[in-house]
Design an enzyme around this catalytic site. Structure first.
Site, PDB file in Angstrom:
ATOM      1  N   TYR A  63       0.856  -1.188   0.000  1.00  0.00           N
ATOM      2  CA  TYR A  63       0.000   0.000   0.000  1.00  0.00           C
ATOM      3  C   TYR A  63       0.885   1.229   0.000  1.00  0.00           C
ATOM      4  O   TYR A  63       1.551   1.538   0.989  1.00  0.00           O
ATOM      5  CB  TYR A  63      -0.910  -0.038   1.224  1.00  0.00           C
ATOM      6  N   LYS A  90      -1.546  -1.424  -3.975  1.00  0.00           N
ATOM      7  CA  LYS A  90      -2.641  -0.459  -3.877  1.00  0.00           C
ATOM      8  C   LYS A  90      -2.002   0.919  -3.960  1.00  0.00           C
ATOM      9  O   LYS A  90      -1.223   1.304  -3.084  1.00  0.00           O
ATOM     10  CB  LYS A  90      -3.411  -0.612  -2.572  1.00  0.00           C
TER      11      LYS A  90
END
Length: 317
Positions: A144, A172
């Site tokens: 992330y 992400k």
């Protein structure tokens, strides 16, 4: 002459993944039943991925025990109808490893590991942190990248090196730098998931695997349709959906903190009975709820989601 659409990208965690909120009762306790109902509803509305205990799930204010209970409940609720990821990232590598192992024991299908926040490690330290998390279990890992909150980006060369790890399979991306993202996509097999709802269409059309979305709590069918349109080469439909959903993105992501707004939206549609958050967050005000209602109504989402929640088992509308 029409151009044949490219093959859809590999999607290790589905295409439309909800960064699911964590429901709390009015007194702030974890509401497992509400979490199961919400997860089932999200899957029925087009999500094939569910992320629990991300920042939208208020992971900083849930205990390790609550995280395990929540994960087990969502896994039970959705079965094999969606990939279930557990957010395990912290700014403490040892704690991250512990959470990763706990998530594997409970049965998670994958892990989300955020860049260690606040301490601003150098790139080699980031690499070692992510490798430690990936080495801790046999589960696939989504990194992330969110420098606006973590303080540092995962730089391109670091991502290229991390892609060599057999279990680091996805990113992400909430960095919002499509140029940098495109370089990583060109040099690795990492599956990219958009982490900023305003950029979902841009990411999908540049080869992203899917999205990890907050707004999809109230726009799951529409985002699933956007993915299908891009996959089939129907850009006109995808653009029309994007423009329609701008109101929803404004409603949920711009007037107050996203968790606060989306919990209020779920209460508005009857998917949750309360919009309770935990401190340091505060619940949406009546003025914020009114603005939210107006935008969702104008986007054509309020009535549709309210009907869906009413028809679902345990619907509260």
């Amino acid at each position: 002459m029409p151009v044949a659409p490219a093959l859809p990208p590999a999607r290790p965690f589905g295409a439309v993944c909800s960064a699911m909120v964590t429901p709390f009762s009015v007194d702030g306790k974890l509401d497992v039943d509400a979490a199961q109902s919400l997860a089932q509803r999200l899957v029925s509305e087009g999500h094939d991925g569910i992320l629990v205990s991300g920042t939208t799930g208020e992971s900083p204010t849930t205990s390790d025990t609550e995280k395990e209970r929540l994960l087990a409940a969502v896994l039970e609720a959705v079965g094999d109808r969606a990939r279930v990821l557990a957010g395990v990232g912290t700014n403490d590598t040892e704690h991250t490893v512990e959470l990763a192992r706990a998530a594997e024991r409970v049965g998670a299908h994958g892990l989300l590991v955020v860049t260690p926040y606040y301490s601003k490690p150098p790139q080699e330290a980031l690499r070692r942190h992510f490798v430690a998390a990936a080495d801790a279990t046999g589960l696939p890992v989504m990194l992330y990248d969110i420098p606006g909150r973590s303080g540092v980006p995962i730089e391109t060369e670091t991502l290229v090196r991390l892609a060599e790890h057999p279990r680091i399979v996805a990113v992400k991306d909430a960095k919002g730098d499509l140029y940098a993202t495109s370089w990583v996509q060109a040099r690795t097999d990492l599956a990219y998931y958009c982490g900023e709802d305003a950029l979902n269409l841009a990411f999908l059309t540049s080869g992203a695997a899917g999205l990890v979305s907050v707004v999809s709590h109230v726009a799951g069918p529409e985002y699933a349709a956007m993915v299908r349109a891009v996959d089939s080469g129907d850009l006109a439909t995808a653009v029309a959906l994007h423009r329609r959903l701008l109101l929803a993105v404004r409603a949920v992501m711009t007037r107050t903190q996203g968790v606060i707004a989306v919990k209020a939206a779920l209460e508005l549609t009857g998917a949750l009975s309360t919009r309770t958050t935990r401190p340091p967050l505060i619940d949406a005000t009546e003025e914020e709820v009114a603005a939210l209602r107006a935008d969702l109504d104008s986007a054509g989402l309020l009535e549709a989601r309210t009907r869906a929640a009413s028809a679902a088992p345990g619907g509260t509308a």
